[in-house]
Design a protein around this motif. Structure first.
Motif, PDB file in Angstrom:
ATOM      1  N   ILE A 125       1.767   0.312  25.612  1.00 53.39           N
ATOM      2  CA  ILE A 125       2.311  -0.970  25.151  1.00 53.39           C
ATOM      3  C   ILE A 125       1.539  -2.135  25.762  1.00 53.39           C
ATOM      4  CG2 ILE A 125       4.335  -2.490  25.205  1.00 53.39           C
ATOM      5  CD1 ILE A 125       6.081   0.025  25.045  1.00 53.39           C
ATOM      6  N   ASP A 126       1.186  -2.001  27.033  1.00 54.90           N
ATOM      7  CA  ASP A 126       0.434  -3.064  27.694  1.00 54.90           C
ATOM      8  C   ASP A 126      -0.923  -3.273  27.029  1.00 54.90           C
ATOM      9  OD1 ASP A 126       0.147  -5.062  29.609  1.00 54.90           O
ATOM     10  OD2 ASP A 126      -0.834  -3.723  31.037  1.00 54.90           O
ATOM     11  N   LEU A 127      -1.579  -2.176  26.687  1.00 53.21           N
ATOM     12  CA  LEU A 127      -2.869  -2.278  26.003  1.00 53.21           C
ATOM     13  C   LEU A 127      -2.716  -2.871  24.608  1.00 53.21           C
ATOM     14  CD1 LEU A 127      -4.529   1.125  27.001  1.00 53.21           C
ATOM     15  CD2 LEU A 127      -5.300  -1.162  27.667  1.00 53.21           C
ATOM     16  N   ALA A 128      -1.614  -2.539  23.946  1.00 51.62           N
ATOM     17  CA  ALA A 128      -1.423  -2.969  22.557  1.00 51.62           C
ATOM     18  C   ALA A 128      -1.004  -4.431  22.446  1.00 51.62           C
ATOM     19  CB  ALA A 128      -0.390  -2.071  21.879  1.00 51.62           C
ATOM     20  N   VAL A 129       0.001  -4.830  23.205  1.00 54.09           N
ATOM     21  CA  VAL A 129       0.544  -6.187  23.031  1.00 54.09           C
ATOM     22  C   VAL A 129       0.722  -6.952  24.337  1.00 54.09           C
ATOM     23  CG1 VAL A 129       1.752  -5.523  20.909  1.00 54.09           C
ATOM     24  CG2 VAL A 129       2.960  -5.393  23.097  1.00 54.09           C
ATOM     25  N   GLY A 130       0.587  -6.272  25.474  1.00 53.05           N
ATOM     26  CA  GLY A 130       0.824  -6.917  26.761  1.00 53.05           C
ATOM     27  C   GLY A 130       2.282  -6.820  27.170  1.00 53.05           C
ATOM     28  N   LEU A 131       2.523  -6.447  28.419  1.00 49.68           N
ATOM     29  CA  LEU A 131       3.888  -6.260  28.911  1.00 49.68           C
ATOM     30  C   LEU A 131       4.485  -7.530  29.508  1.00 49.68           C
ATOM     31  CD1 LEU A 131       3.664  -2.789  30.702  1.00 49.68           C
ATOM     32  CD2 LEU A 131       5.200  -3.359  28.819  1.00 49.68           C
ATOM     33  N   ARG A 132       3.729  -8.184  30.366  1.00 50.23           N
ATOM     34  CA  ARG A 132       4.290  -9.280  31.149  1.00 50.23           C
ATOM     35  C   ARG A 132       4.141 -10.622  30.451  1.00 50.23           C
ATOM     36  NH1 ARG A 132       4.394  -8.425  37.517  1.00 50.23           N
ATOM     37  NH2 ARG A 132       5.319 -10.500  37.351  1.00 50.23           N
TER      38      ARG A 132
END
Length: 407
Positions: free
Chosen positions: A379-386
């Protein structure tokens, strides 16, 4: 056997009680968070009800309880609730409609990923959170539910016991919370700035709603109105009471003052710990399980703080550690005379049950942690978590939802 009206009403009421737990969890978390993030936590818990309900109806229930594929996952024969109707499923609940059983299990599927919210509170983008809900429910919750509760599930076949979700709900969410806290990292200012709870009143109110709803969580897991439900109801209340006292007293001795948040947290820890055991133990064992949980979870919360992991609202310390203790305690205290569908535990001469419980615990820890890390990295790679640092400092209520709590 046919549908029993009393059983059906009890399980439907229990499902409603468990649903109420998720907004209660939102209040509990909102009270522990800072004021600028109160609405974001309530929103995340509330939207989990809607999101997971749709996922569960489409494929989650089928993956968890559908015909087994090698003991690891259910098939998609029940996709979109195909073949799930008013007739009972004798493999799961022979006296209530299959739809009632599905709805009851749905409420567990809702609150489990909602519990993880506490680990990454105040710093995750709302869109990323929605993706996490869908992915985690599909790839972590449904498989573990199938292992433990599904017909043909490998942990169920092993003989391990989990009456109402010690492994399925609490270990999975608690361990995933620790993994999430490590992947996402600390909040800005953690360890240096103020992280004081916004409202102990919300915490107490949320804990009260959780305690109330837990009677449906555990009592409803009997799937019938009768002696077993009554016993689970009793065990639930006594364990929560013992843990509230033991956590409060431990904190009082440690810090010099009895804290309202300590009482609330202790009650939740006791409820967590007794969950897997509630339909297999008597009141004496429930008191012991709760009393130990209060001390053990208090120690875990303080250990987490000492090592500097920002599991913001202590999901791991309460649910991960409490659920682990509860699963092990089931292997120690279980009594087949209370529930013939269970087995005797270590104290009644059956060490093999404790061994099965330990295997279930280890498998749930390993799978939950690994899959949660993978899901969050993707998810972090796809859209960013923070959220952006400036958004985090302003608060998620304003930056994610354009709303705020008025003074």
């Amino acid at each position: 056997m046919g549908i029993d009206g009393g059983d059906t009403v009890w399980v439907m009421v229990s499902a409603a009680l468990v649903m109420l737990m998720t907004p209660g969890l939102g209040l509990f978390y909102a009270g522990l968070a800072r004021k600028k993030n109160v609405l974001s936590l309530l929103m995340q818990c509330f939207i989990a009800i809607a999101m997971i309900s749709v996922v569960w109806a489409l494929w989650g229930y089928s993956l968890a309880f559908g015909p087994s594929r090698g003991g690891l996952i259910g098939g998609l024969e029940w996709f979109a609730l195909s073949q799930v109707g008013s007739e009972p499923n004798p493999n799961y609940a022979p006296t209530i409609p299959h739809t009632t059983y599905m709805l009851f299990q749905l409420m567990f599927a809702i609150i489990t990923p909602a519990l993880i919210i506490g680990a990454f509170a105040e710093r995750v983008r709302f869109g990323a959170f929605l993706l996490f809900l869908v992915a985690w429910s599909t790839l972590v919750y449904s498989p573990i539910a199938h292992w433990v509760w599904g017909v043909g599930g490998w942990i169920r076949s092993l003989g391990a016991l989990d009456f109402a979700g010690g492994t399925v709900v609490h270990i999975s969410s608690g361990v995933s919370a620790m993994a999430a806290a490590l992947v996402i990292g600390r909040r800005i200012g953690y360890g240096s700035g103020s992280m004081e709870p916004s409202s102990p009143v919300y915490v107490i109110l949320g804990a009260a709603l959780l305690w109330f709803g837990w009677f449906g969580f555990n009592g409803g897991s009997a799937l019938a109105s009768g002696a077993l439900a009554s016993g689970a109801f009793t065990a639930t209340h006594l364990a929560a009471s013992a843990a509230a006292l033991s956590w409060m007293l431990t904190g009082w001795l440690h810090r010099g003052k009895p804290s309202s948040i300590a009482v609330a947290s202790g009650a939740v820890a006791g409820l967590v710990a007794v969950t897997p055991a509630s339909g297999f133990v008597g009141p004496q064992a429930a008191l012991i399980i709760g009393a130990v949980a209060g001390v053990l979870c208090y120690a875990a919360v303080n250990l987490r703080a000492k090592i500097g992991v920002d599991d913001s609202l202590d999901v791991w310390g309460v649910h991960g550690v409490g659920g682990t203790w509860g699963a092990i305690a089931t292997g120690i205290f279980a009594d087949a005379s209370i529930n013939p569908a269970g087995a005797n535990g270590l104290l009644l001469g059956n060490p093999s049950l404790l061994f099965s419980q330990l295997i279930a615990v280890a498998a749930t820890w390993a799978y939950s942690a690994t899959m949660t890390i993978v899901i969050l990295k993707v998810i972090d790679l796809a859209v960013g978590l923070r959220v952006k640092p400036i958004e985090e400092m302003i608060g998620l209520d304003i930056t994610q939802h354009a709303e705020y709590v008025k003074p």
